[in-house]
Design a protein around this motif. Structure first.
Motif, mmCIF file in Angstrom:
data_model
loop_
_atom_site.group_PDB
_atom_site.id
_atom_site.type_symbol
_atom_site.label_atom_id
_atom_site.label_comp_id
_atom_site.label_asym_id
_atom_site.label_seq_id
_atom_site.Cartn_x
_atom_site.Cartn_y
_atom_site.Cartn_z
ATOM 1 N N VAL A 44 -27.132 -5.126 -61.716
ATOM 2 C CA VAL A 44 -27.819 -4.152 -60.871
ATOM 3 C C VAL A 44 -26.791 -3.311 -60.123
ATOM 4 C CG1 VAL A 44 -29.294 -3.901 -58.830
ATOM 5 C CG2 VAL A 44 -29.927 -5.509 -60.634
ATOM 6 N N ASN A 45 -25.745 -3.955 -59.660
ATOM 7 C CA ASN A 45 -24.682 -3.221 -58.969
ATOM 8 C C ASN A 45 -24.063 -2.171 -59.879
ATOM 9 O OD1 ASN A 45 -22.593 -2.996 -56.709
ATOM 10 N ND2 ASN A 45 -21.297 -3.453 -58.450
ATOM 11 N N LEU A 64 -26.216 0.800 -60.193
ATOM 12 C CA LEU A 64 -26.306 1.619 -58.979
ATOM 13 C C LEU A 64 -25.068 2.474 -58.741
ATOM 14 C CD1 LEU A 64 -27.938 -0.917 -56.468
ATOM 15 C CD2 LEU A 64 -29.021 1.058 -57.570
ATOM 16 N N ARG A 118 -25.155 6.231 -58.003
ATOM 17 C CA ARG A 118 -26.429 6.520 -57.340
ATOM 18 C C ARG A 118 -26.424 6.078 -55.880
ATOM 19 N NH1 ARG A 118 -30.588 4.200 -62.002
ATOM 20 N NH2 ARG A 118 -29.672 5.345 -63.769
ATOM 21 N N MET A 119 -25.618 5.100 -55.573
ATOM 22 C CA MET A 119 -25.539 4.577 -54.215
ATOM 23 C C MET A 119 -24.075 4.313 -53.889
ATOM 24 S SD MET A 119 -27.256 1.096 -52.604
ATOM 25 C CE MET A 119 -28.949 1.652 -52.892
ATOM 26 N N ARG A 146 -24.053 -0.426 -51.202
ATOM 27 C CA ARG A 146 -24.335 -1.534 -52.125
ATOM 28 C C ARG A 146 -23.891 -2.863 -51.503
ATOM 29 N NH1 ARG A 146 -21.845 2.045 -55.904
ATOM 30 N NH2 ARG A 146 -20.108 0.597 -56.202
ATOM 31 N N LEU A 167 -23.913 -8.449 -55.584
ATOM 32 C CA LEU A 167 -23.692 -7.119 -55.013
ATOM 33 C C LEU A 167 -22.525 -7.107 -54.026
ATOM 34 C CD1 LEU A 167 -27.401 -6.133 -54.244
ATOM 35 C CD2 LEU A 167 -25.979 -5.190 -56.051
ATOM 36 N N ASN A 185 -18.094 -5.017 -54.864
ATOM 37 C CA ASN A 185 -17.970 -3.884 -53.948
ATOM 38 C C ASN A 185 -16.954 -4.144 -52.841
ATOM 39 O OD1 ASN A 185 -19.957 -2.104 -55.155
ATOM 40 N ND2 ASN A 185 -21.469 -3.609 -54.526
#
Length: 419
Positions: free
Chosen positions: A288-289, A292, A295-296, A301, A343, A347
């Motif tokens: 999912v990370n 994204l 987008r984010m 995140r 997540l 990050n």
């Protein structure tokens, strides 16, 4: 596909972010595989023997807390090893320290098979952690040598996907190995994994740090450099956030073998299956990370992961206080927590490493790993200090470390923004 397909930059001229990111897809896939195997082998050193904790305690006639201490010893070894090996790789290049570390890891894995006491076992595991540090710290440095910015974040997400298979499959494999042999067989498998990693690096991983970009530092210079990193909120914020969130996760990793088997009546194989399911949650969070990215923002995140993990631990506490905790309900909540961890890690790593120049990637990676394992391993051991490991002690340590991670990041992120 030839193993020599991976060719990170070999001249002394620095590459632009565009040049670094513009690589053949099969080269990137192979690089992910090799670095993933190296990092996964280090993870196996901590996860593969988790189902055997009760058996090892009985065999070595040692209390539970002392067997948990062998896991802490590996964490401390990983922490100190990265602090030395990271700067060394900035000075000597990536390949030589990596090969020496893998060879030492293989030797100590075999030594673990013949220990006769918990004290000797703990000492050997500490040395094994020192050796395993090479694969972890140098893998991150190779990524920094090769990629920049969001390209690095994307690569770290791919890398964590592969590395995440180790904690998912490790306990499952360890549980199955206990069906066919004693716990010493687990360390024989670790030795074989070390040999495979050595072959991959020797034949398939060229040097990624050109001679002209290597930095020789005296001990005083290294200390000053680490001091600069410690006061740089762009680095220390995500680094401490990662370390404290790792303490939260590692508390679950080190304690749940006892909690699941002694409080909830699970077998070693059932614990292994539960551990694998929860690790699958982390892998899904990683994917999912990756989706994204673009987008984010990276910071958002990370904050999303921290918030989700904290809510999950709060639910665990509520289940325990209301008497509703059971193997199924606790596993479901831990799955969500591990999803959120997926997540946090890539990050936080990206924010910390990319904030520094490539010439000091090894040192930055070393301090990041040192903080992660020293703080994570030490704080997690608190769950078993008083009266043995229980559901209550596990959740309490997880809650405190999770809150600390969120608080530290909030403060340091604000400082970094105003700097």
């Amino acid at each position: 596909m030839s193993l020599t397909a991976v060719r990170p930059r070999t001249d002394a001229a620095p590459q632009t972010p565009t040049q670094r990111a513009d690589r053949p897809r099969r080269s990137v896939v192979l690089l992910v595989f090799i670095l993933g195997v190296l990092s996964a082998t280090s993870s196996l050193a901590t996860d593969l023997y988790l189902p055997a904790f009760p058996q090892i305690a009985d065999d070595l006639n040692a209390p539970e807390s002392q067997i948990q201490l062998t896991l802490t010893a590996v964490m401390v070894g990983l922490a100190l090893g990265q602090l030395v090996i990271g700067p060394l790789s900035d000075q000597l290049g990536r390949r030589k320290p990596l090969l020496v570390g893998i060879a030492a890891f293989t030797a100590t894995s075999l030594l673990c098979m013949v220990v006769q006491s918990a004290e000797v076992f703990t000492a050997v595991r500490f040395v094994q952690g020192l050796a395993a540090a090479a694969g972890m710290v140098i893998s991150r440095a190779v990524v920094r040598d090769t990629f920049d910015g969001e390209s690095a974040a994307k690569f770290f997400s791919r890398l964590v996907l592969l590395v995440g298979l180790a904690p998912m499959l490790g306990p499952l494999l360890g549980g199955q190995l206990l069906l066919i042999g004693p716990w010493q067989l687990i360390f024989a498998v670790l030795g074989a994994a070390g040999l495979a990693g050595f072959a991959l690096v020797f034949f398939g991983l060229p040097e990624s740090l050109p001679t002209g970009q290597r930095v020789r530092q005296e001990p005083k210079q290294m200390l000053r450099h680490f001091g600069r990193l410690v006061v740089d909120p762009r680095f220390i914020g995500p680094a401490l956030t990662m370390a404290l969130s790792f303490a939260m996760t590692f508390t679950y990793i080190s304690a749940f073998s006892f909690v699941s088997q002694e409080e909830f009546g699970a077998t070693p194989q059932q614990f292994s299956l539960i551990f694998g399911i929860n690790t699958l949650g982390m892998i899904l969070g990683n994917q999912v990370n990756a989706a994204l990215i673009g987008r984010m923002h990276t910071t958002r995140r990370l904050l999303l992961g921290l918030a989700g993990a904290l809510v999950s631990v709060a639910v665990l506490l509520a289940l325990h206080l209301t008497g509703l905790s059971g193997l199924v309900s606790v596993t479901a909540v831990l799955f969500v927590m591990m999803f959120c961890t997926g997540l946090i890690s890539p990050n936080a790593t990206t924010l910390a490493i990319v904030s520094q120049p490539a010439s000091s990637a090894g040192s930055a990676s070393a301090l990041l790993g040192t903080l992660q394992f020293a703080i994570g391993g030490t704080l997690a051991s608190a769950a078993g200090l008083h009266g043995g490991t229980t559901m209550a002690s596990m959740v309490l340590v997880m809650l405190v470390t999770g809150l600390a991670a969120a608080g530290v990041f909030a403060v340091t992120a604000a400082r970094g923004h105003t700097r």
